[in-house]
Design a protein around this motif. Structure first.
Motif, short mmCIF file in Angstrom:
data_model
loop_
_atom_site.label_atom_id
_atom_site.label_comp_id
_atom_site.label_asym_id
_atom_site.label_seq_id
_atom_site.Cartn_x
_atom_site.Cartn_y
_atom_site.Cartn_z
N TRP A 145 0.83 -1.20 0.00
CA TRP A 145 0.00 0.00 0.00
C TRP A 145 0.86 1.26 0.00
O TRP A 145 0.60 2.19 -0.76
CB TRP A 145 -0.93 0.01 1.22
CG TRP A 145 -1.94 -1.09 1.18
CD1 TRP A 145 -1.81 -2.32 1.76
CD2 TRP A 145 -3.19 -1.08 0.50
NE1 TRP A 145 -2.93 -3.08 1.49
CE2 TRP A 145 -3.79 -2.34 0.72
CE3 TRP A 145 -3.86 -0.14 -0.26
CZ2 TRP A 145 -5.03 -2.65 0.20
CZ3 TRP A 145 -5.11 -0.47 -0.77
CH2 TRP A 145 -5.67 -1.72 -0.54
N LYS A 146 1.87 1.24 0.88
CA LYS A 146 2.74 2.41 1.01
C LYS A 146 3.50 2.66 -0.29
O LYS A 146 3.58 3.79 -0.77
CB LYS A 146 3.71 2.19 2.18
CG LYS A 146 4.59 3.37 2.47
CD LYS A 146 5.46 3.08 3.69
CE LYS A 146 6.43 4.20 3.93
NZ LYS A 146 7.32 3.93 5.06
N LYS A 147 4.04 1.61 -0.87
CA LYS A 147 4.78 1.75 -2.11
C LYS A 147 3.86 2.17 -3.25
O LYS A 147 4.20 3.03 -4.06
CB LYS A 147 5.50 0.45 -2.46
CG LYS A 147 6.42 0.59 -3.65
CD LYS A 147 7.37 -0.56 -3.75
CE LYS A 147 8.45 -0.24 -4.74
NZ LYS A 147 9.65 -1.00 -4.55
N GLY A 148 2.67 1.60 -3.30
CA GLY A 148 1.69 1.98 -4.32
C GLY A 148 1.29 3.44 -4.20
O GLY A 148 1.13 4.15 -5.21
N PHE A 149 1.13 3.90 -2.97
CA PHE A 149 0.81 5.31 -2.73
C PHE A 149 1.96 6.19 -3.20
O PHE A 149 1.75 7.20 -3.87
CB PHE A 149 0.54 5.51 -1.24
CG PHE A 149 0.14 6.91 -0.88
CD1 PHE A 149 -1.16 7.34 -1.06
CD2 PHE A 149 1.07 7.79 -0.35
CE1 PHE A 149 -1.54 8.64 -0.73
CE2 PHE A 149 0.71 9.08 -0.01
CZ PHE A 149 -0.59 9.51 -0.20
#
Length: 141
Positions: A2-6
């Motif tokens: 999620w963090k990387k996608g964000f």
């Protein structure tokens, strides 16, 4: 994931938005207006949104693409560089294909569906988007 996608959605979305803004500023071809346009969406389209809210709408879509991109690559046994490029360009091509429905549905002035310069700038912007999507994915975070 999620963090990387964000993160990659933010980098790609900012690059695309600023590219479209610069092109529209230089050429007066309304591709930035098209990118930020929501006037055809029931309820929210009736509101004259401030620029930062239009950017938020744009970034929400980009964050979704970034998260989905990471999800696609995370669930592959062979996460190769070639697969990363291919996924980035396929997702960006899907996003770029929205030129026609967005143009047709738009209420405010946007480029026509036959404006070759606008289509070319739109496609170039989405190639930039795919490039930043893949490049930012490769940054260790």
């Amino acid at each position: 994931m999620w963090k990387k996608g964000f993160w990659i959605g933010t980098a790609s979305g900012l690059a695309l938005g600023f590219y479209m803004w610069i092109i529209e500023s230089l050429t007066e071809i309304k591709i930035y207006t098209l990118l930020m346009n929501v006037d055809f969406i029931p309820v929210i389209g009736d509101i004259d949104w401030p620029v930062f809210i239009e950017w938020l709408f744009h970034m929400i879509i980009s964050w979704g693409i970034g998260i989905f991109y990471c999800f696609l690559l995370r669930n592959r046994q062979t996460n190769t560089v070639r697969l990363q490029w291919m996924a980035a360009y396929v997702l960006s091509a899907i996003a770029a294909s929205t030129y026609f429905p967005l143009t047709i549905l738009a209420i405010k002035e946007t480029p026509s569906v036959t404006n070759i310069a606008a289509i070319s700038f739109w496609l170039a912007g989405h190639i930039l988007y795919a490039t930043i999507l893949k490049a930012s994915y490769s940054i260790k975070r």
